[in-house]
Design an enzyme around this catalytic site. Structure first.
Site, PDB file in Angstrom:
ATOM      1  N   HIS A 102       0.869  -1.269  -0.087  1.00 21.55           N
ATOM      2  CA  HIS A 102       0.177  -0.090  -0.042  1.00 21.55           C
ATOM      3  C   HIS A 102       0.819   1.350   0.066  1.00 21.55           C
ATOM      4  CE1 HIS A 102      -3.435   2.452   1.048  1.00 21.55           C
ATOM      5  NE2 HIS A 102      -2.548   3.138   1.800  1.00 21.55           N
ATOM      6  N   GLU A 103       1.937   1.296   0.839  1.00 23.75           N
ATOM      7  CA  GLU A 103       2.714   2.275   0.937  1.00 23.75           C
ATOM      8  C   GLU A 103       3.645   2.764  -0.539  1.00 23.75           C
ATOM      9  OE1 GLU A 103       2.168   4.474   3.104  1.00 23.75           O
ATOM     10  OE2 GLU A 103       0.975   3.215   4.489  1.00 23.75           O
ATOM     11  N   HIS A 106       1.574   4.392  -3.017  1.00 24.86           N
ATOM     12  CA  HIS A 106       1.921   6.096  -2.791  1.00 24.86           C
ATOM     13  C   HIS A 106       2.841   6.560  -3.514  1.00 24.86           C
ATOM     14  CE1 HIS A 106      -1.872   6.639  -0.190  1.00 24.86           C
ATOM     15  NE2 HIS A 106      -1.306   6.008   0.691  1.00 24.86           N
TER      16      HIS A 106
END
Length: 230
Positions: A102-103, A106
């Site tokens: 998920h990070e 980004h």
């Protein structure tokens, strides 16, 4: 001045959303904890998965750092770093894979200059300052009967709602990228894939709750401003 107007008409809604937020936080903690104890079949730590995903997306220059705290994971768009909490950095759990991917999602958004991410970055600093002032301006406007200050506080609450609104597609898209990568690369499958999806869904609910709370607060201060302006 009618002090009863200060109570507003949306406090019951705010209370309901606050209680719901506590349940959501509890659900996230339980879900994260459950899958944090399940070792993934690839035996990859969050740091290893993040490094692999970054390199495959042309982001080999982006470092993966370990930061203190639990669920303190984040991507820093200013320093261009992926930061993982100690457990997610070190452990080969399903939760670690989901959060790390998920990070990195980004970081990929930053690389392609996703409009919502760019807008959120530009809003972050001024809105953080504005939200510290908003309650003070609201109270000053009420007790000093200064309508201008009161409505300025309302505007700042509205800006906070905008920030939460912009945040939703950013977070949803990062989770979509994470799950797509994990599935396409065969990093997780079966129960592990479902676990990763559950962890990211629980995390997404916290952002939905944040938006709902910001909306309820804005409606409440709007009611206060209208009653004081009459």
């Amino acid at each position: 001045m009618d002090f009863l107007a200060f109570q507003g008409s949306y406090w019951p809604l705010i209370l309901i959303i606050f209680v719901a937020s506590l349940f959501i936080q509890g659900y996230l903690s339980r879900t994260y904890g459950k899958w944090g104890q399940v070792r993934n079949s690839r035996n990859l730590t969050g740091a290893e998965l993040a490094r692999m995903m970054l390199d495959e997306n042309g982001l080999s220059h982006v470092p993966v750092n370990m930061v203190p705290g639990q669920l303190s994971d984040h991507y820093d768009p200013i320093r261009k770093t992926v930061n993982l909490s100690e457990a997610n950095y070190r452990l080969p759990s399903v939760s670690a894979l989901a959060v790390a991917a998920h990070e990195v999602g980004h970081a990929i958004q930053d690389k392609v200059r996703m409009p919502a991410l760019v807008l959120r970055g530009r809003l972050a600093v001024p809105l953080s300052l504005g939200m510290n002032l908003a309650p003070l301006l609201l109270l000053a406007g009420i007790f000093l009967q200064l309508t201008g200050l009161l409505w300025l506080g309302v505007i700042l609450f509205g800006a906070a709602l905008l920030f939460h609104l912009v945040t939703l597609p950013v977070e949803f898209d990062a989770s979509r990228r994470a799950l797509a990568y994990l599935g396409q690369r065969g990093v997780v499958s079966g129960q592990e894939a479902q676990g990763a999806r559950t962890v990211l869904t629980a995390a997404a609910l916290t952002y939905v709750a944040g938006f709902a709370m910001a909306l309820a607060q804005l409606l409440n201060v709007l009611g206060i401003a209208r009653s004081q302006s009459d």
